[in-house]
Design a protein around this motif. Structure first.
Motif, PDB file in Angstrom:
ATOM      1  N   UNK C  15       0.860  -1.175   0.000  1.00  0.00           N
ATOM      2  CA  UNK C  15       0.000   0.000   0.000  1.00  0.00           C
ATOM      3  C   UNK C  15       0.895   1.222   0.000  1.00  0.00           C
ATOM      4  N   UNK C  16       0.310   2.342  -0.294  1.00  0.00           N
ATOM      5  CA  UNK C  16       1.107   3.564  -0.284  1.00  0.00           C
ATOM      6  C   UNK C  16       0.409   4.569   0.611  1.00  0.00           C
ATOM      7  N   UNK C  19       0.093  10.570   2.828  1.00  0.00           N
ATOM      8  CA  UNK C  19       0.735  11.687   3.518  1.00  0.00           C
ATOM      9  C   UNK C  19       2.231  11.420   3.646  1.00  0.00           C
ATOM     10  N   UNK C  20       3.018  12.488   3.583  1.00  0.00           N
ATOM     11  CA  UNK C  20       4.464  12.333   3.683  1.00  0.00           C
ATOM     12  C   UNK C  20       4.844  11.961   5.102  1.00  0.00           C
ATOM     13  N   UNK C  21       5.971  11.187   5.269  1.00  0.00           N
ATOM     14  CA  UNK C  21       6.450  10.884   6.612  1.00  0.00           C
ATOM     15  C   UNK C  21       6.654  12.176   7.388  1.00  0.00           C
ATOM     16  N   UNK C  22       6.199  12.186   8.601  1.00  0.00           N
ATOM     17  CA  UNK C  22       6.442  13.344   9.449  1.00  0.00           C
ATOM     18  C   UNK C  22       5.407  14.436   9.336  1.00  0.00           C
TER      19      UNK C  22
ATOM     20  N   UNK E 122      14.889   3.614  14.268  1.00  0.00           N
ATOM     21  CA  UNK E 122      14.466   3.996  12.929  1.00  0.00           C
ATOM     22  C   UNK E 122      15.069   3.018  11.927  1.00  0.00           C
ATOM     23  N   UNK E 123      14.384   2.751  10.825  1.00  0.00           N
ATOM     24  CA  UNK E 123      14.999   1.940   9.775  1.00  0.00           C
ATOM     25  C   UNK E 123      15.339   2.817   8.588  1.00  0.00           C
ATOM     26  N   UNK E 190       8.066   3.746   3.770  1.00  0.00           N
ATOM     27  CA  UNK E 190       8.733   3.655   2.467  1.00  0.00           C
ATOM     28  C   UNK E 190       9.621   2.395   2.374  1.00  0.00           C
ATOM     29  N   UNK E 191      10.249   2.024   3.489  1.00  0.00           N
ATOM     30  CA  UNK E 191      11.113   0.835   3.462  1.00  0.00           C
ATOM     31  C   UNK E 191      10.275  -0.401   3.148  1.00  0.00           C
TER      32      UNK E 191
END
Lengths: 375, 375, 375, 375, 375
Positions: C15-16, C19-22, E122-123, E190-191
């Motif tokens: 899945x995607x 929202x952007x990380x953070x 964190x990865x 993302x990873x």
């Protein structure tokens, strides 16, 4: 087992819900192939007993409440009106009735206000393993049981009630419900014994001569064990609930008997898992014996190739048409046969040293020593 | 182990219930092959001791209640009347008596009003692994134990009671029950030691020369470990109950001893699981070594085929009957032998570069280096 | 299944996050490919019913609070403003709204002050297995449901509400929420039935003729079962929470219905795990049948090589050009053909004794006997 | 590792109980091979310290009770009288003393009235992995520790006590016990680091060239990890007990330190299980690489056979002695060589198309692309 | 991935403790290769904000206590004095500081009197998967965070603080700590997406053409998933502690946000385990496809051998030099070629019937049918 049997069994493990997705809860739809119900009523007190097959469900009303214990056994679920009218007489929840008809329930214990609903599953080994749903409603003065198909599994209980020995007639409906459940659980043992024999015969067959059909037998066996397992594990849980949790309808004294049922379920599951472990082990033994045999075949091929191909080359060399091959003039070629025998012997010796030849004798010897040590 | 042994063991793990499905609870039916019971009574106080073999069960009544501790040991379950009369004397529940006779119980602790019923299983390694049921009833002033077969496992306890050293004669029947259980648990260790040696010898055999019988040994070993496991796990649970749950008949001080029993069971299970893990590993090592050997055999076959088949072609070519093959006229065909040797050498060189030849020396060297690094 | 399907399904399981990380919690970003929402409102009391498709979200305000139960169903999540405005109307937490839009939630139950947020997942078997998120907000007098895509799974519920049979119109919004969840859970059964048939057809195919594509089918099947499993296990947990934990918005009487949902989930998971077990077994059967076939092929190769290579050597020997080979002069070489036939027969006899030849007939016979015994 | 090492290690994992089955609880029998005990006493307060090797156990009495903390370390268990007399001085339970001598205990914490008995196990990687029992008795003003063999693992603690930095001299015997346990736990890390390197070198070796010895290395590694595991898991449990359960002898402030020990154990087990997972993976990689190589060998064999056997047939045909074979008269047979080259080329082309030839280049290329994508 | 990467990753999963075994607790030894720390301070209230890089740790004192929230971020752990002086300023326990420096901690939450210490990991997927330790100290008016390496993962949080939107500036340090943890958890997605794509490409590659490098890819993938798993599982546990257990420093309202973090961790682990399951399945598919290919190769070899070896024998027979072979005189040997073609055809027909030849077409057809049924 034949192909037909396998299909039948799979069909057993799958199932088809009769009501459409999204239909109202408690919608009752009967399987058209289910056998028509036969109703048998047994009412008894410590002194008297009344036993009767009845046709009209309403007859139950006249018997009920006249006796300390009334047992109504319905064998066959093929008539919706019978089930709904019984539901009305005993004031049963529609969801419980839905579960009675929809015969793919897991064993469970559900407490309602006036009664306790117990689902158990019996196993049967006629034309393949299958499990069958038995629904038992336990009330203050009645036991109402539904069997998927008419069967003889409750006969010993009927006989005991008739003879009136022991606690059977003195105790209340909770003891009757216990007796029914106990009879069903006892039915697991002959099936497991059959599997015990199957395991034994598979073990012998693998040692004697592993062949391609064995794997199907192992798979069938695992499949059958899975079917029993799906019935047995939740049945054990249901037994735990019955003997441990406080259920007002069950007498304190009756719990010792229910603990015995629970004990039997634990034993059954213990055996089941044991057979599963052994069967997995058999699968590995089988796979390794195939590898071993491929190995043996390869050895034969390699030895034959290694011995004869060089000899064929030698023969080919002396079949060449070179003008000047003085060897060809050397009188009788018996020295040549000697050469061939020597080459072949050297190669066989090489394989013997490598342990590919005659290993069977040596390994048997080693085996014998090992056996003596292991006894 | 011989085929007979394997069968015997399977038979041990399966079992046959003697009572028919659906028979009344507590129906007592004795196995006709069970040995006749021998009854041994030991009664003692701190000062005195009475030890006697008795024939008539009623003799127990005269001894009981005269001594602080009376221990009745029944070895052999082949006479129903003995067991039922003992049941009457000690007022035992029929379900408990049924469990005494039906010798396939899992170890368990059951509390009744006046006594505590403990089932333990002993393991024995005579003609194959088997486990045996020992039933112990612990009352206020008696211990009643039933052994499936006469055996010497309780002898050290008898001797300790006779000698009266330590706590044995001062403490109550709870200490005696502990001593019996401890003696049975101690009997697991030599059996496990035997398995430890088996594991070791299998490991050596797999490294030395894996052959087809090894897999049967591994399977037999796993089977044996399963039998011990089925006895040991529930025994550990039973020990947990004995040392942790409040049982009025067991003295606070005795719990430290029972915790020691529990500790031993944990150790036994730890070893068992360890052996099971190693055995699974051995199976994998075995399978991979078969694959490896098939690999080796294939290499030999391929090298021989690859070297000799082309040479045979060359010989075949010069064996053709074409009228005009000037090569055939070129004097002695030694150059031809040279050609053959060259082809063969080139192919062998190719295989050597590919690492199929002589790899054994190089790999041994690499091995040696690895060993030095790993020490 | 085609390659396209497999890809699609994997994509479903990955899945995607949009929202952007953070980014700040509760940041709402809508998937540009999501279908535009269609809003359907059903408001009802025991007597009356109002049903309407609405365009403007604000229309909800006028209906809400006028009826005992208002159900707003939003099918499609492609318009952020609709969702945020609904969030304002019903005073929903931003994190809950984020979960509505981010359609990769696991089923769960979250209690907020004024409402209860339930995430369930429906499974669908159109062009491959996929699961879909349904968000349900249950308030004091409303049910707000969000579907990922417009679908017909709620239609039976709408019909029941319209017809007003049974408890549907009398009970509160908790019963409506239950009906929606029940409809979704019922949707699992046809999908599982499909898998039941797949398992059956794979079992037949493996027995009939194992080929290289079967392994892909088994893998696809396992993949599909994993997708259902990821939806079903947490859904069961969520059902446990709903029927066991005290949630003020859910009526005591409603719990029996929710227990029924829970029961269905247990049944679904039971079947799922059953299919997974059978599928693993099939994999092993498949692997062993490949090994078996390699074995068969090797046997054919070995027998042919073993019979013909020695004969070729014999022919080669008599093709040598030695001057003095008296055998060559012995008239017609028919004795020689006899020799060849003898060698070949001897070798075939050897293989027959070894059980490599004709084993199929013998093993079939043994098979037949075994079948008769096992029925 | 050499065979000797493997045996030694197995011996470590098995064990022999010295007392006979059924002997009285607390019977103390010393292993005749155990090293003679060396007794080292350190007594200290915040200001002063007394450090002494003693010969006569009775000397302990004179030191004890004079100091806030007295630490008696006994290295070696080969003298029964030393242990029993220490047992008398400190009033230790006979069962605890039995556990001290019988060095196969699992790590555990046992509370007695006046003291707390802690068993921990140290791991050591000298000539193979082995674990060693350390018994620690923690009393109000003493710590009594027993080491199986003299070792230097407590040296850093002695030095810290001597130097008196930090809390060491101020805190009570609980801190000293913590320091001893911490020193033992710290000793696990170098051993695990060694295994980390082993894993790495095995991974490289499998990629470089899998050979038959690798499987033994993997098996040895798994065996070693099992030994550490058997020590580490119960040690973690013991640490949980120490830091969580209320033990009067352990100060509240000390718990933070014990939690740190627990943390280290969790880390150790985490690594252990990680290595076990990787090792299982390696086994699979190894097995698949053997299969792959068999595959490669088969390809070579098949290509060579397929190319040369037909050519040999052609040569054989022209070597026949038929009277009328006009082809044989057709001048120089160069067209014939052409035919052979054509046949061979056609076959090689066929194999190339099938992907059996030159696949190494193409696959390397594909590999390279994949690498670029995966980075 | 290249060999270098694999090594690097293993090194990541192993670790080296810098302090010697047995050294005093809280001994701080810095990794000489760790990057020098950069200290960034952000202090803010709802109205104002102060942001500054500082060189001298003592500058922190002047800022602290002036602002409702002060956040000190230390990126890089290469300078012991910085860390110890910060420890003094904030009065941190030496064991906590030891854990900050020893960057192999598992994620955990530890409560101290004045602050709460949270370790998260964190990865990162730069040149191979690796995980990195982030230590966060949450106090009444400060957040102190330590990063193993300078990274941009906290940038979005800094920006949100600067912009002051939403709750960020109004809420206390607990919200800031939540925001940091949330940013780290978001970094897992993302990873995992990368791994989702890897799984997909491996599945395609196995179907297209399984080769020897695939197994290494699968192994690398499993290794990478293990590394993420070791970070993710304890991180989930830590999140459970944060959102469920009563921690005085965390506001009731903040728990909804922390529950969201927990939810994300559950989702991450769900995906992880899903990928692990699929990868195991791929391994089996791979192994079976190798077996299948060996099977195919064997078929080709067997067919070629079976067809040509008998023909070679026939040619060899007519190449013999017997004087009297009348067949040789029978004019042109075309009948002989006919014989050869017949033999070859008969053999090919046999193999076709056996299903070894042309099976590809038939099986494709069957495949097609199966596909149509399965859609």
């Amino acid at each position: 087992m034949s192909r037909r049997n396998r299909k039948r069994r799979i069909h057993d493990s799958a199932f088809s819900r009769r009501s459409l997705p999204g239909s109202a809860p408690g919608t009752l739809i009967v399987d058209p192939n289910a056998p028509k119900p036969k109703i048998h009523v047994v009412a008894y007190s410590a002194e008297k007993i009344l036993e009767r097959d009845i046709e009209d469900v309403q007859d139950v009303r006249s018997i009920l409440n006249q006796w300390p214990v009334t047992w109504i056994n319905v064998a066959g679920l093929g008539d919706l009106s019978v089930i709904t009218r019984l539901g009305e007489i005993f004031n049963l929840h529609r969801l419980a009735l839905e579960d009675v008809i929809n015969v793919h329930q897991r064993p469970k214990v559900e407490q309602y206000k006036d009664y306790c609903y117990v689902v158990v599953r019996a196993v049967r080994n006629k034309e393949g393993i299958a499990s069958e749903q038995i629904s038992i409603f336990l009330g203050k003065n009645f036991v109402l049981s539904f069997q998927e198909n008419p069967s003889s599994s409750f006969d010993p209980v009927i006989i005991r009630v008739r003879e009136g020995k022991g606690r059977t007639r003195i105790a209340g409906p909770d003891h009757l419900a216990y007796a029914l459940i106990d009879a069903i659980i006892d039915g697991y043992f002959p099936v497991l014994e059959h599997y015990g024999e199957l395991v034994e015969s598979l073990e012998d067959a693998i040692v004697a001569q592993p062949d391609g059909k064995l794997i199907e037998h192992i798979h069938d066996m695992r499949h059958g064990l899975l079917i029993i397992r799906r019935a047995a594990w939740p049945l054990r849980e249901a037994m735990t609930v019955l003997y441990r949790e406080p259920i007002p309808l069950i007498d304190e004294e009756e719990r010792i008997y229910l603990r015995d049922c629970y004990d039997h379920m634990v034993q059954i599951i213990d055996l089941l898992e044991n057979y599963r472990d052994i069967t997995s082990g058999l699968m590995e033994v089988y796979l390794s014996s195939i590898s071993n045999r491929t190995n043996e075949i390869m050895k034969v091929l390699t030895i034959i190739s290694a011995v004869f191909i060089p000899l064929t080359l030698v023969a080919g060399i002396y079949g060449m048409n070179f003008r000047h091959m003085p060897e060809l003039e050397w009188g009788y070629p018996y020295y040549f046969y000697g050469l061939m025998v020597m080459i072949a012997s050297a190669l066989l010796l090489y394989f013997r040293i490598k342990g590919w030849l005659g290993s069977s004798e040596r390994s048997k010897e080693r085996q014998r020593e090992a056996n003596q040590r292991n006894i």
